[in-house]
Scaffold this motif. Structure first.
Motif, PDB file in Angstrom:
ATOM      1  N   ASN A 226       0.828  -1.211   0.000  1.00 44.50           N
ATOM      2  CA  ASN A 226       0.000   0.000   0.000  1.00 44.50           C
ATOM      3  C   ASN A 226       0.860   1.258   0.000  1.00 44.50           C
ATOM      4  O   ASN A 226       0.564   2.216  -0.715  1.00 44.50           O
ATOM      5  CB  ASN A 226      -0.944   0.014   1.205  1.00 44.50           C
ATOM      6  N   GLU A 227       1.921   1.262   0.808  1.00 43.94           N
ATOM      7  CA  GLU A 227       2.797   2.434   0.858  1.00 43.94           C
ATOM      8  C   GLU A 227       3.469   2.686  -0.490  1.00 43.94           C
ATOM      9  O   GLU A 227       3.532   3.818  -0.961  1.00 43.94           O
ATOM     10  CB  GLU A 227       3.848   2.254   1.959  1.00 43.94           C
ATOM     11  N   GLU A 228       3.980   1.630  -1.107  1.00 45.35           N
ATOM     12  CA  GLU A 228       4.620   1.777  -2.424  1.00 45.35           C
ATOM     13  C   GLU A 228       3.605   2.237  -3.472  1.00 45.35           C
ATOM     14  O   GLU A 228       3.904   3.078  -4.313  1.00 45.35           O
ATOM     15  CB  GLU A 228       5.246   0.451  -2.858  1.00 45.35           C
ATOM     16  N   HIS A 229       2.434   1.665  -3.406  1.00 48.89           N
ATOM     17  CA  HIS A 229       1.394   2.013  -4.371  1.00 48.89           C
ATOM     18  C   HIS A 229       0.992   3.479  -4.227  1.00 48.89           C
ATOM     19  O   HIS A 229       0.811   4.190  -5.215  1.00 48.89           O
ATOM     20  CB  HIS A 229       0.186   1.093  -4.186  1.00 48.89           C
ATOM     21  N   ARG A 230       0.856   3.943  -3.002  1.00 44.73           N
ATOM     22  CA  ARG A 230       0.502   5.348  -2.773  1.00 44.73           C
ATOM     23  C   ARG A 230       1.590   6.282  -3.275  1.00 44.73           C
ATOM     24  O   ARG A 230       1.311   7.369  -3.773  1.00 44.73           O
ATOM     25  CB  ARG A 230       0.229   5.592  -1.292  1.00 44.73           C
ATOM     26  N   ARG A 231       2.852   5.861  -3.150  1.00 45.85           N
ATOM     27  CA  ARG A 231       3.960   6.674  -3.644  1.00 45.85           C
ATOM     28  C   ARG A 231       3.878   6.813  -5.172  1.00 45.85           C
ATOM     29  O   ARG A 231       4.033   7.906  -5.714  1.00 45.85           O
ATOM     30  CB  ARG A 231       5.294   6.040  -3.226  1.00 45.85           C
ATOM     31  N   VAL A 232       3.590   5.715  -5.843  1.00 40.53           N
ATOM     32  CA  VAL A 232       3.443   5.746  -7.302  1.00 40.53           C
ATOM     33  C   VAL A 232       2.235   6.602  -7.682  1.00 40.53           C
ATOM     34  O   VAL A 232       2.293   7.407  -8.611  1.00 40.53           O
ATOM     35  CB  VAL A 232       3.305   4.312  -7.868  1.00 40.53           C
ATOM     36  N   MET A 233       1.142   6.444  -6.955  1.00 34.72           N
ATOM     37  CA  MET A 233      -0.073   7.208  -7.260  1.00 34.72           C
ATOM     38  C   MET A 233       0.100   8.692  -6.986  1.00 34.72           C
ATOM     39  O   MET A 233      -0.500   9.520  -7.674  1.00 34.72           O
ATOM     40  CB  MET A 233      -1.266   6.679  -6.461  1.00 34.72           C
ATOM     41  N   ALA A 234       0.919   9.053  -6.016  1.00 32.72           N
ATOM     42  CA  ALA A 234       1.129  10.473  -5.697  1.00 32.72           C
ATOM     43  C   ALA A 234       1.706  11.209  -6.900  1.00 32.72           C
ATOM     44  O   ALA A 234       1.320  12.346  -7.189  1.00 32.72           O
ATOM     45  CB  ALA A 234       2.040  10.616  -4.485  1.00 32.72           C
ATOM     46  N   LYS A 235       2.603  10.562  -7.632  1.00 28.62           N
ATOM     47  CA  LYS A 235       3.164  11.173  -8.845  1.00 28.62           C
ATOM     48  C   LYS A 235       2.066  11.377  -9.891  1.00 28.62           C
ATOM     49  O   LYS A 235       1.983  12.419 -10.530  1.00 28.62           O
ATOM     50  CB  LYS A 235       4.273  10.291  -9.432  1.00 28.62           C
ATOM     51  N   LYS A 236       1.234  10.368 -10.047  1.00 30.02           N
ATOM     52  CA  LYS A 236       0.151  10.436 -11.030  1.00 30.02           C
ATOM     53  C   LYS A 236      -0.839  11.545 -10.662  1.00 30.02           C
ATOM     54  O   LYS A 236      -1.264  12.318 -11.511  1.00 30.02           O
ATOM     55  CB  LYS A 236      -0.557   9.083 -11.105  1.00 30.02           C
TER      56      LYS A 236
END
Length: 169
Positions: A124-134
């Motif tokens: 979840n943390e990694e996914h949120r980091r990727v989504m933050a850029k998007k």
């Protein structure tokens, strides 16, 4: 249902929700990209068709119109670039299943529930980091779209005023 099952279902639902949000952002980016591409095409077509009215700039109105037209194209182009970057294929974190994971989960000394839950937390943390850029790119694109819309309205206003005063033939 025991606490471990409840925790697992909660963690899985949380990760599934992250994936749905990611897909939703991609869908929005694709729709905005199509809209902005259409907008750029319309602006370029109309500019080519009617730019001879303002070129070469002979007065303040034609200079202002050309400048605003430049702003519209600039803002739309930046929006397009942000949207295009946001749909770039990115490495989305997923659950790994390999020999190391199997050995860890089958090891009697391993607290499997804790290991699985911590894995979901990391995902979840990694996914949120990727989504933050998007999200940042989509927000920038939206801002550029807003600026281009305001500039377009300003351009229309300037053209209408110039037409009514007889500055444009």
């Amino acid at each position: 249902m025991n606490n471990v099952e409840i925790a697992y279902n909660y963690a899985k639902a949380s990760l599934d929700n992250e994936f749905k949000t990611f897909d939703s952002l991609d869908n929005k980016a694709n729709k905005f990209l199509g809209l902005v591409t259409l907008g750029i095409g319309i602006v370029v077509s109309l500019s080519g068709w009617g730019i001879d009215i303002f070129l070469p700039p002979s007065d303040a109105t034609s200079c202002l119109s050309v400048f605003i037209l430049f702003l519209v194209v600039f803002f739309l182009s930046n929006a397009w670039l942000c949207l295009f970057q946001s749909i770039k294929i990115s490495r989305v974190p997923t659950l790994n299943l390999n020999d190391n994971v199997v050995d860890t989960l089958l090891d009697p000394a391993t607290d499997v529930a804790e290991k699985v839950l911590r894995t979901f937390v990391k995902l979840n943390e990694e996914h949120r980091r990727v989504m933050a850029k998007k999200v940042k790119l989509l927000e920038s694109a939206y801002t550029y779209i807003l600026f281009s819309a305001v500039s377009t309205l300003l351009l229309i206003f300037v053209i209408v005023i110039a037409k009514s005063e007889g500055l444009i033939k």
